[in-house]
Design a protein around this motif. Structure first.
Motif, PDB file in Angstrom:
ATOM      1  N   UNK A 230       0.821  -1.214   0.000  1.00  0.00           N
ATOM      2  CA  UNK A 230       0.000   0.000   0.000  1.00  0.00           C
ATOM      3  C   UNK A 230       0.852   1.259   0.000  1.00  0.00           C
ATOM      4  N   UNK A 231       0.363   2.291  -0.659  1.00  0.00           N
ATOM      5  CA  UNK A 231       1.039   3.583  -0.694  1.00  0.00           C
ATOM      6  C   UNK A 231       1.057   4.175   0.713  1.00  0.00           C
ATOM      7  N   UNK A 232       2.176   4.743   1.095  1.00  0.00           N
ATOM      8  CA  UNK A 232       2.352   5.234   2.468  1.00  0.00           C
ATOM      9  C   UNK A 232       1.565   6.506   2.743  1.00  0.00           C
ATOM     10  N   UNK A 233       1.203   7.259   1.696  1.00  0.00           N
ATOM     11  CA  UNK A 233       0.511   8.520   1.913  1.00  0.00           C
ATOM     12  C   UNK A 233       1.414   9.644   2.350  1.00  0.00           C
ATOM     13  N   UNK A 234       2.723   9.452   2.171  1.00  0.00           N
ATOM     14  CA  UNK A 234       3.701  10.455   2.608  1.00  0.00           C
ATOM     15  C   UNK A 234       4.695  10.698   1.476  1.00  0.00           C
ATOM     16  N   UNK A 235       5.046  11.950   1.261  1.00  0.00           N
ATOM     17  CA  UNK A 235       6.084  12.321   0.294  1.00  0.00           C
ATOM     18  C   UNK A 235       6.949  13.412   0.902  1.00  0.00           C
ATOM     19  N   UNK A 236       8.238  13.187   0.875  1.00  0.00           N
ATOM     20  CA  UNK A 236       9.186  14.126   1.479  1.00  0.00           C
ATOM     21  C   UNK A 236       8.860  14.395   2.941  1.00  0.00           C
ATOM     22  N   UNK A 237       8.394  13.364   3.631  1.00  0.00           N
ATOM     23  CA  UNK A 237       8.093  13.480   5.047  1.00  0.00           C
ATOM     24  C   UNK A 237       6.805  14.209   5.358  1.00  0.00           C
ATOM     25  N   UNK A 238       5.997  14.511   4.354  1.00  0.00           N
ATOM     26  CA  UNK A 238       4.757  15.252   4.561  1.00  0.00           C
ATOM     27  C   UNK A 238       3.573  14.439   4.039  1.00  0.00           C
ATOM     28  N   UNK A 239       2.448  14.468   4.738  1.00  0.00           N
ATOM     29  CA  UNK A 239       1.278  13.719   4.268  1.00  0.00           C
ATOM     30  C   UNK A 239       0.735  14.320   2.975  1.00  0.00           C
ATOM     31  N   UNK A 240       0.276  13.438   2.091  1.00  0.00           N
ATOM     32  CA  UNK A 240      -0.218  13.889   0.799  1.00  0.00           C
ATOM     33  C   UNK A 240      -1.575  13.260   0.503  1.00  0.00           C
ATOM     34  N   UNK A 241      -2.262  13.851  -0.456  1.00  0.00           N
ATOM     35  CA  UNK A 241      -3.547  13.366  -0.937  1.00  0.00           C
ATOM     36  C   UNK A 241      -3.448  13.167  -2.441  1.00  0.00           C
ATOM     37  N   UNK A 242      -3.873  11.999  -2.911  1.00  0.00           N
ATOM     38  CA  UNK A 242      -3.867  11.736  -4.346  1.00  0.00           C
ATOM     39  C   UNK A 242      -5.289  11.852  -4.892  1.00  0.00           C
ATOM     40  N   UNK A 243      -5.446  12.725  -5.864  1.00  0.00           N
ATOM     41  CA  UNK A 243      -6.717  12.973  -6.523  1.00  0.00           C
ATOM     42  C   UNK A 243      -6.612  12.460  -7.959  1.00  0.00           C
ATOM     43  N   UNK A 303      -9.316  -8.116  -4.411  1.00  0.00           N
ATOM     44  CA  UNK A 303      -9.663  -7.038  -3.480  1.00  0.00           C
ATOM     45  C   UNK A 303      -9.677  -7.567  -2.051  1.00  0.00           C
ATOM     46  N   UNK A 304     -10.211  -8.768  -1.873  1.00  0.00           N
ATOM     47  CA  UNK A 304     -10.311  -9.340  -0.528  1.00  0.00           C
ATOM     48  C   UNK A 304      -8.936  -9.535   0.103  1.00  0.00           C
ATOM     49  N   UNK A 305      -7.931  -9.886  -0.682  1.00  0.00           N
ATOM     50  CA  UNK A 305      -6.605 -10.176  -0.140  1.00  0.00           C
ATOM     51  C   UNK A 305      -5.667  -8.977  -0.210  1.00  0.00           C
ATOM     52  N   UNK A 306      -6.195  -7.805  -0.458  1.00  0.00           N
ATOM     53  CA  UNK A 306      -5.366  -6.598  -0.426  1.00  0.00           C
ATOM     54  C   UNK A 306      -4.769  -6.448   0.964  1.00  0.00           C
ATOM     55  N   UNK A 307      -3.443  -6.280   1.073  1.00  0.00           N
ATOM     56  CA  UNK A 307      -2.801  -6.304   2.400  1.00  0.00           C
ATOM     57  C   UNK A 307      -3.035  -5.066   3.247  1.00  0.00           C
ATOM     58  N   UNK A 308      -3.504  -3.990   2.648  1.00  0.00           N
ATOM     59  CA  UNK A 308      -3.707  -2.777   3.423  1.00  0.00           C
ATOM     60  C   UNK A 308      -5.168  -2.517   3.728  1.00  0.00           C
ATOM     61  N   UNK A 309      -5.423  -1.329   4.252  1.00  0.00           N
ATOM     62  CA  UNK A 309      -6.792  -0.914   4.564  1.00  0.00           C
ATOM     63  C   UNK A 309      -7.510  -0.536   3.273  1.00  0.00           C
ATOM     64  N   UNK A 310      -8.702  -1.064   3.083  1.00  0.00           N
ATOM     65  CA  UNK A 310      -9.462  -0.750   1.869  1.00  0.00           C
ATOM     66  C   UNK A 310     -10.281   0.519   2.014  1.00  0.00           C
ATOM     67  N   UNK A 311     -10.405   1.039   3.199  1.00  0.00           N
ATOM     68  CA  UNK A 311     -11.104   2.292   3.408  1.00  0.00           C
ATOM     69  C   UNK A 311     -12.618   2.133   3.450  1.00  0.00           C
ATOM     70  N   UNK A 312     -13.287   3.249   3.567  1.00  0.00           N
ATOM     71  CA  UNK A 312     -14.749   3.308   3.557  1.00  0.00           C
ATOM     72  C   UNK A 312     -15.143   4.330   2.498  1.00  0.00           C
ATOM     73  N   UNK A 313     -15.732   3.847   1.411  1.00  0.00           N
ATOM     74  CA  UNK A 313     -15.932   4.692   0.236  1.00  0.00           C
ATOM     75  C   UNK A 313     -17.365   5.175   0.110  1.00  0.00           C
ATOM     76  N   UNK A 314     -17.495   6.401  -0.381  1.00  0.00           N
ATOM     77  CA  UNK A 314     -18.782   7.026  -0.624  1.00  0.00           C
ATOM     78  C   UNK A 314     -18.771   7.630  -2.028  1.00  0.00           C
ATOM     79  N   UNK A 315     -19.947   7.950  -2.516  1.00  0.00           N
ATOM     80  CA  UNK A 315     -20.014   8.613  -3.814  1.00  0.00           C
ATOM     81  C   UNK A 315     -21.083   9.690  -3.788  1.00  0.00           C
TER      82      UNK A 315
END
Length: 517
Positions: A230-243, A303-315
């Motif tokens: 899973x992607x760490x969600x961090x770049x250059x030591x700072x939290x990031x958001x991917x859109x 999807x079931x065996x994804x090693x990280x958190x799958x999150x809670x998705x909305x639309x």
């Protein structure tokens, strides 16, 4: 602005039918095992005898007998995997307790292979072969092919009853003439290893078939989708958001019912760390709901065996116009992972229709979001050049009618805010039609020389028709990293003409990354 919107409610009832446990199929048969004493003969055992097996109750025993009767007898132990309710774990427990003997009521044939050869494999049959079945009209044959193409291969023969024209009188006749085999793989898989900006460890492979023996000759290898980290969600030591933005091309319920389509969409989001997705060409709301449910309660192995958190998705998406609620109306939408801390503040439709002015193909959707200290807005667009039939002008002039002028008031109002205008824009970002965006100091983050399209076989297509434009304020939070995802967009269960191994869409998903602080 002002049209009503639909949002995903996890407590809402759906018609979703989860897939059964993955099946482990094999074309091989260990004849030595069949001669061992103390086992139950699958072709002669009664329901009571079958209930003595590990994990078999009355319902499953009855299903085994019914399936055995319908196919004229089991040919190998692995055929049990095709019985409703028989999962891989139960199959593994039972395998040492059973064997396949001569069918007690089967015709006196030299080989059971001859029995199967007299039946038509409904997952491999051509249109002509289906039309050759007794009682099948050309309309019914076309319906069977359409159902198989849009919803994936048949898992049980009884599913033919869902096909238009197959009524209660025809279905029993068909069950005597068909078999349900494993679908054929594509003769060649799309070359998805072309140079691009996808994740570095991506591969044109499929994890969901890891434990499935497709009956291929020795030495053949079915490509598998690796379990990436899973992607760490961090770049250059700072939290990031991917859109991200993705044109899913005629995304309907039928398309979302294909397990390969759901697995590719969900794994693409998870593997690339995407937390907010702008979707174009959504035809039915339920299609988005199926994606959210797949992420929360996965039915596909990948999807079931994804090693990280799958999150809670909305639309959220715009409601269909009055009177068209049951029709396929093309709209745009947002999907986001609310468990990541991403919050939807507001979503409104952007009124763009003006007399004498050509607006976007779908009504744009403006969404305002907040994550941490970062507040930003997105305008989700799907733009297409008008057809000559609509404009009354020659074809060479049709590209000049892609108007963004109706968006100008909204762009001016959001000038000082972090704004991303993204979606399927229909033209290269260096086209003169985007002068309205440049006047408001928006700039494209994906270069014009980077293709965002795929061919029907998954190779790199031509054109940079999708993009993400950022305002000067949004560029202050931009990490400088972006990507066009070309890898992992196909799956063996997605139809590709008369074969398998197709892609979800001919349009690539693309993403950009923002610092949250």
């Amino acid at each position: 602005m002002g049209q009503s919107l639909s949002c995903y409610n996890p407590g809402r009832k759906t018609s979703r039918r989860p897939l059964k446990n993955r099946r482990q199929l094999s074309a091989a048969c260990n004849f030595a095992d069949l001669l061992r004493p103390g086992r139950v003969d699958l072709n002669r055992a009664s329901e009571e005898e079958l209930m003595t097996l590990h994990g078999v109750g009355r319902t499953l025993a009855r299903d085994i007998v019914a399936y055995r009767t319908r196919i004229g007898g089991f040919r190998k132990v692995e055929d049990l995997a095709l019985v409703t309710g028989m999962g891989a774990a139960r199959m593994a427990q039972m395998k040492s307790e059973v064997f396949v003997g001569e069918p007690g009521s089967a015709p006196n044939l030299f080989s059971l292979d001859l029995l199967s050869s007299t039946r038509v494999d409904i997952n491999r049959a051509s249109l002509g072969q289906i039309k050759g079945l007794a009682g099948v009209t050309e309309e019914v044959a076309q319906g069977i092919l359409f159902h198989r193409t849009t919803q994936g291969p048949f898992r049980r023969a009884e599913e033919l009853g869902n096909v238009k024209g197959v009524d209660s009188a025809l279905l029993p006749r068909l069950l005597l003439q068909i078999t349900v085999g494993c679908p054929r793989l594509a003769s060649t898989y799309p070359d998805l290893r072309s140079e691009g900006l996808g994740r570095p460890n991506a591969a044109s492979s499929f994890h969901s078939l890891r434990e499935v023996d497709m009956g291929l000759p020795p030495g053949w290898v079915v490509p598998m989708r690796p379990l990436s980290q899973p992607f760490s969600g961090v770049h250059n030591g700072r939290p990031v958001l991917r859109v991200a933005s993705w044109n899913l091309r005629e995304f309907s319920i039928e398309k979302a019912q294909n397990p390969g389509v759901r697995e590719v969409i969900c794994r693409t989001l998870l593997e690339n760390g995407i937390q907010l997705l702008a979707v174009q060409e959504v035809l039915q709301e339920e299609a988005l709901e199926k994606v959210c449910l797949e992420l929360e309660k996965p039915s596909t192995v990948g999807v079931r065996e994804w090693p990280g958190d799958r999150g809670t998705w909305r639309y959220v998406l715009m409601d269909a116009p009055p009177g068209q609620e049951t029709q396929e109306v093309e709209r745009v939408a947002f999907l986001w992972d609310c468990s990541s801390g991403l919050e939807l503040l507001q979503a409104v439709t952007v009124e763009t229709q003006r007399e004498g002015v050509s607006g976007p193909h779908s009504q744009p959707l403006l969404g305002s979001f907040k994550m941490g200290a970062l507040e930003f807005s997105l305008i989700n667009l799907h733009l297409r050049p008008d057809s000559p039939a609509r404009t009354g002008q020659p074809a060479e002039a049709s590209l000049d009618l892609l108007k963004l002028e109706p968006l100008k008031p909204f762009l001016q109002d959001l000038f000082e805010k972090a704004l991303l205008t993204l979606g399927h824009l229909g033209l290269s970002p260096d086209a003169s039609e985007f002068a309205v965006l440049r006047e408001q100091q928006l700039e494209p983050l994906v270069p014009a020389d980077c293709s965002t399209e795929l061919t029907g076989r998954g190779g790199e297509g031509e054109g940079s028709l999708q993009n993400i434009w950022a305002s000067h304020t949004a560029r202050d939070s931009y990490t400088g990293r972006w990507g066009v995802i070309r890898l992992g967009l196909s799956n063996p269960w997605i139809p590709d003409g008369w074969s398998w191994g197709g892609i979800v869409s001919t349009h690539c998903p693309l993403w950009v990354e923002l610092y949250m602080k």
